[in-house]
Design an enzyme around this catalytic site. Sequence first.
Site, PDB file in Angstrom:
ATOM      1  CD1 TRP A 131       0.016  -1.620   2.994  1.00 45.18           C
ATOM      2  CD2 TRP A 131       0.758   0.477   3.263  1.00 45.18           C
ATOM      3  NE1 TRP A 131       0.892  -1.616   4.065  1.00 45.18           N
ATOM      4  CE2 TRP A 131       1.365  -0.335   4.259  1.00 45.18           C
ATOM      5  CE3 TRP A 131       1.070   1.841   3.235  1.00 45.18           C
ATOM      6  CZ2 TRP A 131       2.256   0.165   5.199  1.00 45.18           C
ATOM      7  CZ3 TRP A 131       1.960   2.332   4.169  1.00 45.18           C
ATOM      8  CH2 TRP A 131       2.539   1.500   5.135  1.00 45.18           C
ATOM      9  CE  LYS A 155      -3.958  -9.497  -1.776  1.00 43.85           C
ATOM     10  NZ  LYS A 155      -4.333  -8.235  -1.139  1.00 43.85           N
ATOM     11  N   PRO A 156      -4.470  -5.813  -5.298  1.00 41.50           N
ATOM     12  CG  PRO A 156      -6.044  -4.074  -5.417  1.00 41.50           C
ATOM     13  CD  PRO A 156      -5.782  -5.488  -5.867  1.00 41.50           C
ATOM     14  CD  GLU A 227      12.383  -5.720  -6.066  1.00 40.74           C
ATOM     15  OE1 GLU A 227      13.044  -5.572  -5.014  1.00 40.74           O
ATOM     16  OE2 GLU A 227      12.872  -5.557  -7.197  1.00 40.74           O
ATOM     17  CG  LEU A 228      10.901  -9.827  -0.226  1.00 42.76           C
ATOM     18  CD1 LEU A 228      11.507 -11.104   0.318  1.00 42.76           C
ATOM     19  CD2 LEU A 228       9.393  -9.968  -0.353  1.00 42.76           C
ATOM     20  CB  CYS A 261      10.810  -0.815   0.497  1.00 41.54           C
ATOM     21  SG  CYS A 261      11.114  -0.012  -1.081  1.00 41.54           S
ATOM     22  CD  GLU A 358      10.460  -3.022   6.318  1.00 43.12           C
ATOM     23  OE1 GLU A 358       9.684  -3.999   6.353  1.00 43.12           O
ATOM     24  OE2 GLU A 358      10.772  -2.452   5.252  1.00 43.12           O
TER      25      GLU A 358
HETATM   26  P1  NAD Z   1       2.535  -7.287   3.328  1.00 43.01           P
HETATM   27  O1  NAD Z   1       3.550  -8.308   3.056  1.00 43.01           O
HETATM   28  O2  NAD Z   1       1.809  -7.310   4.602  1.00 43.01           O
HETATM   29  O3  NAD Z   1       1.406  -7.305   2.179  1.00 43.01           O
HETATM   30  C1  NAD Z   1       1.711  -7.157   0.822  1.00 43.01           C
HETATM   31  C2  NAD Z   1       0.631  -7.815  -0.014  1.00 43.01           C
HETATM   32  O4  NAD Z   1       0.642  -9.223   0.234  1.00 43.01           O
HETATM   33  C3  NAD Z   1      -0.777  -7.345   0.319  1.00 43.01           C
HETATM   34  O5  NAD Z   1      -1.509  -7.255  -0.872  1.00 43.01           O
HETATM   35  C4  NAD Z   1      -1.302  -8.475   1.213  1.00 43.01           C
HETATM   36  O6  NAD Z   1      -2.703  -8.609   1.215  1.00 43.01           O
HETATM   37  C5  NAD Z   1      -0.651  -9.677   0.565  1.00 43.01           C
HETATM   38  N1  NAD Z   1      -0.506 -10.858   1.432  1.00 43.01           N
HETATM   39  C6  NAD Z   1      -0.426 -10.911   2.792  1.00 43.01           C
HETATM   40  N2  NAD Z   1      -0.248 -12.189   3.190  1.00 43.01           N
HETATM   41  C7  NAD Z   1      -0.189 -12.939   2.067  1.00 43.01           C
HETATM   42  C8  NAD Z   1       0.018 -14.344   1.826  1.00 43.01           C
HETATM   43  N3  NAD Z   1       0.214 -15.222   2.816  1.00 43.01           N
HETATM   44  N4  NAD Z   1       0.063 -14.767   0.541  1.00 43.01           N
HETATM   45  C9  NAD Z   1      -0.087 -13.910  -0.475  1.00 43.01           C
HETATM   46  N5  NAD Z   1      -0.303 -12.577  -0.312  1.00 43.01           N
HETATM   47  C10 NAD Z   1      -0.350 -12.119   0.954  1.00 43.01           C
HETATM   48  O7  NAD Z   1       3.264  -5.879   3.135  1.00 43.01           O
HETATM   49  P2  NAD Z   1       2.632  -4.428   3.283  1.00 43.01           P
HETATM   50  O8  NAD Z   1       2.437  -4.104   4.702  1.00 43.01           O
HETATM   51  O9  NAD Z   1       1.500  -4.262   2.342  1.00 43.01           O
HETATM   52  O10 NAD Z   1       3.820  -3.527   2.686  1.00 43.01           O
HETATM   53  C11 NAD Z   1       4.906  -3.120   3.441  1.00 43.01           C
HETATM   54  C12 NAD Z   1       6.115  -3.979   3.145  1.00 43.01           C
HETATM   55  O11 NAD Z   1       6.414  -3.936   1.757  1.00 43.01           O
HETATM   56  C13 NAD Z   1       7.370  -3.489   3.840  1.00 43.01           C
HETATM   57  O12 NAD Z   1       8.087  -4.589   4.353  1.00 43.01           O
HETATM   58  C14 NAD Z   1       8.149  -2.805   2.725  1.00 43.01           C
HETATM   59  O13 NAD Z   1       9.522  -2.715   2.959  1.00 43.01           O
HETATM   60  C15 NAD Z   1       7.811  -3.673   1.560  1.00 43.01           C
HETATM   61  N6  NAD Z   1       8.043  -2.987   0.287  1.00 43.01           N
HETATM   62  C16 NAD Z   1       9.106  -3.381  -0.474  1.00 43.01           C
HETATM   63  C17 NAD Z   1       9.382  -2.715  -1.660  1.00 43.01           C
HETATM   64  C18 NAD Z   1      10.561  -3.078  -2.506  1.00 43.01           C
HETATM   65  O14 NAD Z   1      10.666  -2.581  -3.617  1.00 43.01           O
HETATM   66  N7  NAD Z   1      11.468  -3.916  -2.055  1.00 43.01           N
HETATM   67  C19 NAD Z   1       8.559  -1.648  -2.065  1.00 43.01           C
HETATM   68  C20 NAD Z   1       7.477  -1.301  -1.274  1.00 43.01           C
HETATM   69  C21 NAD Z   1       7.219  -1.983  -0.092  1.00 43.01           C
END
Ligand code: NAD
Length: 454
Positions: A131, A155-156, A227-228, A261, A358
């Site tokens: 998000w 899936k957003p 990308e984490l 991130c 983080e």
């Molecule tokens: P998140 O991992 O909680 O969720 C990301 C997406 O995954 C959401 O759409 C969520 O609904 C989905 N999801 C959750 N559990 C799942 C599962 N078991 N299987 C499949 N999909 C699932 O992350 P967030 O809170 O939305 O975003 C923040 C994180 O994203 C931070 O760790 C940030 O560093 C990372 N991020 C990384 C980059 C990059 O380029 N490396 C860029 C932006 C954000």
Amino acid sequence: MSMIHDVDPATGEPFAEIPCTTPAELAAAVARARAAQPAWAAMPANERAELIGRLADDLVTHTAEIAELITREMGKVHKDALGEVQGYAKNVPLELQEVLQAIEPERFEGGASETVLVREPLGVVAAITPWNFPVGMPLSILIPALATGNTVVFKPSEHVPLVGAKLAELLNKHLPAGVLELVQGEGAVGAQLVDSDVDMIGFVGSRATGQHIMTAAARDLKRLVLELGGKDPMVVFGDADLDAAAESAVRHSLRNTGQVCCAVERVYIEDSVADDFAARVVAKARDWAHGNGFEESSKMGPLVSREQRDKVEAQVKDAVERGAALLLGGTTPDGAGNFYPATVLANVPADAQVVRDETFGPVVCLSRFSGDEDEAVAQANDTPYGLGANVWTGDKERGARVATRLKAGQVGVNRYLGGAPGTPWVGARQSGFGFLGGIEGHRQFTTPKTICTA
Ligand code: NAD
């Protein structure tokens, strides 16, 4: 029916309810994407790119509407939300040009044959996104996935369902039916999508979710780009331009309320200048007022959720309990909204949670090192993450040397990170698996195939 309750993080008020996709609807969406894929892949690549490229004009036309949704759904300061939409709109044609280059067939000669290397799409790609950049992160997957000839089920994040739906709607004005399908829901829907009949998962999100996805994808050896998260270090030597370094530390710790991130999450400063540096940081961080993202005076909006704010609050408390000095902020405001003030911690010990995990919040986390280069590098690398890193020094050779020693996909020397156009966005170590962007990143949405002719 299960619903997403879309809540304004600045007020705590719910303002929309979005139905979650059911398992049967999800299977049907994947089946439609599967059925549409051969014809989409058979379309000449430049025609696909032309259809996708129409999104750029639509983003420009709809900038105000999308930016308003971004601020309402995840709290981003409105000016930054406008900047996000405009910036990514500009990027669309450039990225499409790059994808076309990435999938050009290559010819090889040798032995008794001429060989052509083609790059074929993988099939159906699941795009699962976070998000924090609700336009930018989806596009970083949707554009290369679609332009290389895959169809996509998108899936957003459950925090930005309306921005996600708007993006899908704008693209779907131009794409054939089934080429881009939208599903909505929380993590459980994401997990179902990973388990469904898709060939690849393009994911941007947390390390923990990336680990779940990798485990689930292993069953069918589905292709992955993950990308984490990150825990980016910044190393400041005593001979650096301290004011510029302090400015960068503050901006990149606090921008988007720290929810980036590649935010600067840890700053290691040479002992001899650490007090001077901390004073500069505090003076600059004071300007970062928090408030509703729609208010002109706000430089930071709220955090995306109460859960996220609780995590930041707990990390700051833990650091202080372990002996860190709280130089600014650190007090959770009363009232509605998920606000947290710009916070500066100094002398933070290495075992504090705010150094280890983080943070994703508005905290400038300052620690010291003796001045020894090896010590600075060891502290900076003491993390499983490896997204970005920065080194600041007046000694050019040392800057280059430390840059090569920092374990990260992207390093800035006397500046914040950020490669020139055409370079990939890389999370090293546990900040990623595969990567996005640049010719090599786009190729990860394809499989190479050699055809040799006698
Ligand atoms: P998140 O991992 O909680 O969720 C990301 C997406 O995954 C959401 O759409 C969520 O609904 C989905 N999801 C959750 N559990 C799942 C599962 N078991 N299987 C499949 N999909 C699932 O992350 P967030 O809170 O939305 O975003 C923040 C994180 O994203 C931070 O760790 C940030 O560093 C990372 N991020 C990384 C980059 C990059 O380029 N490396 C860029 C932006 C954000």
